[in-house]
Design an enzyme around this catalytic site. Structure first.
Site, PDB file in Angstrom:
ATOM      1  N   ASP A  63       0.878  -1.167   0.000  1.00 13.93           N
ATOM      2  CA  ASP A  63       0.000   0.000   0.000  1.00 13.93           C
ATOM      3  C   ASP A  63       0.914   1.216   0.000  1.00 13.93           C
ATOM      4  O   ASP A  63       1.585   1.496   1.001  1.00 13.93           O
ATOM      5  CB  ASP A  63      -0.889  -0.020   1.242  1.00 13.93           C
ATOM      6  N   ALA A  91       0.992   4.371  -8.993  1.00 10.31           N
ATOM      7  CA  ALA A  91      -0.142   4.342  -8.062  1.00 10.31           C
ATOM      8  C   ALA A  91      -0.934   5.635  -8.129  1.00 10.31           C
ATOM      9  O   ALA A  91      -0.369   6.729  -8.119  1.00 10.31           O
ATOM     10  CB  ALA A  91       0.358   4.114  -6.639  1.00 10.31           C
ATOM     11  N   SER A 141      -0.871  13.261 -15.038  1.00 14.75           N
ATOM     12  CA  SER A 141      -2.141  13.495 -15.724  1.00 14.75           C
ATOM     13  C   SER A 141      -2.147  14.924 -16.227  1.00 14.75           C
ATOM     14  O   SER A 141      -1.403  15.779 -15.727  1.00 14.75           O
ATOM     15  CB  SER A 141      -3.300  13.288 -14.736  1.00 14.75           C
ATOM     16  N   TYR A 154      -7.541  15.512  -6.778  1.00 13.34           N
ATOM     17  CA  TYR A 154      -6.747  14.810  -7.791  1.00 13.34           C
ATOM     18  C   TYR A 154      -5.777  15.784  -8.457  1.00 13.34           C
ATOM     19  O   TYR A 154      -4.577  15.492  -8.582  1.00 13.34           O
ATOM     20  CB  TYR A 154      -7.679  14.179  -8.823  1.00 13.34           C
ATOM     21  N   SER A 155      -6.281  16.935  -8.866  1.00 11.53           N
ATOM     22  CA  SER A 155      -5.405  17.928  -9.477  1.00 11.53           C
ATOM     23  C   SER A 155      -4.308  18.372  -8.506  1.00 11.53           C
ATOM     24  O   SER A 155      -3.137  18.477  -8.886  1.00 11.53           O
ATOM     25  CB  SER A 155      -6.215  19.148  -9.938  1.00 11.53           C
ATOM     26  N   LYS A 158      -1.610  15.686  -8.254  1.00 12.80           N
ATOM     27  CA  LYS A 158      -0.790  15.551  -9.453  1.00 12.80           C
ATOM     28  C   LYS A 158       0.088  16.777  -9.671  1.00 12.80           C
ATOM     29  O   LYS A 158       1.226  16.660 -10.136  1.00 12.80           O
ATOM     30  CB  LYS A 158      -1.685  15.294 -10.667  1.00 12.80           C
TER      31      LYS A 158
END
Length: 271
Positions: A63, A91, A141, A154-155, A158
C-alpha cells in the site's frame, strides 16, 4: 537504452496502466518487481509474465500510502535482483465531487497515494537509481498541469507530484539520474470506477465513453519508449498538448473550455 535484464519496479501493477506496463517491460526483457494491495492477483500476473516472456517477476503486497510498505517494496527488489534500474510510480486514485460538498478525508487519501506514494518509493529507491544512472517515472495526468472541476484533490496531488519530480530532476542534472513525467490523456482503465465520491466511498461508475479513450496498452508502450529514450516529459494526446500550451497563453479562455467540457459529461457536477 535497452531494457533487457533491467530491474523495473512498478506500483499498482495489478490493473490498468500498471498491469499494461508490467507486460510491456516484460516483453522488452526487463525483470519486474510488482507492487499492489491485491496480492493474489499480483502473483497471478507475475506468474503469467514469467511464463510468457521468460523473465523474473516478483509480487509484493504494498500500500503506497504506507511508508513502511514502500520501503519493503524497494528492499525486496534489492534482495531479489541486487539492483534497481527503473521505478514507475504508477499508483493513483481519482475523485469526483465538488469541493463544497467534499469530506476533506478524500483529499488526504489522494495526497497519501498519489503524492506521498511517489515520494516514499522514490526516496528509498534513489540510492540505487543514482548508482545505476536509472530512471524515476511519475505517471501523472493533464490534471497535474490544469486544474479540473470536480477533481480538486486529484489535481492538487498531481500538481504536487509534478513539482516534486521537476525539482528532483534539477537537483540531479549532473548525476545521470533520468526523471520523466508521463501524462496520459483520458485512459480506459478502472481509475474512474474506483474514484472517490464526496464522502470517500468508491464512486463505482464511469462518466465517460471508455471506447473512445486511450487504452492502457497504448500508454504503457509510450512510457516504455520514453524510458528507453530517456525522455523528459510525455504528454500523450493532441488534446493534452493543446490544453497545456493554451493554459499558458490564454488561461481564462481555457477555464471556459474546461467548464464546458465537464458540463457535458454524463451526470455533470457543474452546469
Amino acid at each position: 537504452m535497452s531494457l533487457k535484464n533491467k530491474t523495473v519496479i512498478i506500483t499498482v501493477a495489478s490493473s490498468g496502466i500498471g498491469k499494461a506496463c508490467a507486460a510491456e517491460f516484460a516483453r522488452r526483457g526487463a525483470n519486474l518487481v510488482l507492487g499492489a494491495r491485491q496480492y493474489v492477483t499480483l502473483c497471478e500476473i507475475a506468474g503469467e509474465l514469467e511464463k510468457d516472456f521468460g523473465i523474473t517477476a516478483v509480487a509484493v503486497q504494498c500500500d503506497v500510502s504506507n511508508e513502511e510498505d514502500c520501503k519493503l517494496l524497494i528492499n525486496q527488489a534489492m534482495i531479489t535482483f541486487n539492483r534497481i534500474d527503473v521505478l514507475i510510480n504508477n499508483a493513483g486514485i481519482s475523485m469526483r465531487a465538488l469541493f463544497k460538498d467534499l469530506d476533506l478525508v478524500v483529499i488526504r487519501n489522494l495526497m497519501d497515494v498519489n503524492f506521498w506514494g511517489t515520494v516514499y518509493c522514490t526516496k528509498y529507491a534513489l540510492p540505487e537509481l543514482l548508482k545505476n544512472k536509472g530512471s524515476v517515472v511519475g505517471v501523472s495526468s493533464i490534471a497535474g498541469y490544469r486544474g479540473l472541476p470536480g477533481r480538486t484533490g486529484y489535481s492538487a496531488s498531481k500538481f504536487a507530484m509534478n513539482g516534486f519530480l521537476e525539482a528532483l530532476r534539477v537537483e540531479n542534472l549532473k548525476t545521470g539520474l533520468h526523471v520523466m513525467i508521463a501524462a496520459p490523456g483520458f485512459t480506459a482503465s478502472n481509475i474512474r470506477n474506483t474514484a472517490l465520491s464526496k464522502d470517500g466511498q468508491a464512486y463505482g461508475e464511469t462518466n465517460m465513453d471508455e471506447d473512445k479513450l486511450m487504452s492502457a496498452g497504448e500508454v504503457a508502450t509510450i512510457i516504455a519508449d520514453g524510458v528507453a529514450d530517456r525522455k523528459r516529459t510525455l504528454i500523450m494526446t493532441t488534446q493534452g498538448k493543446f490544453a497545456v500550451l493554451m493554459n499558458k497563453l490564454l488561461p481564462a479562455w481555457v477555464d471556459k473550455k474546461v467548464f464546458d467540457l465537464f458540463a457535458r459529461e454524463r451526470n455533470p457536477l457543474i452546469k
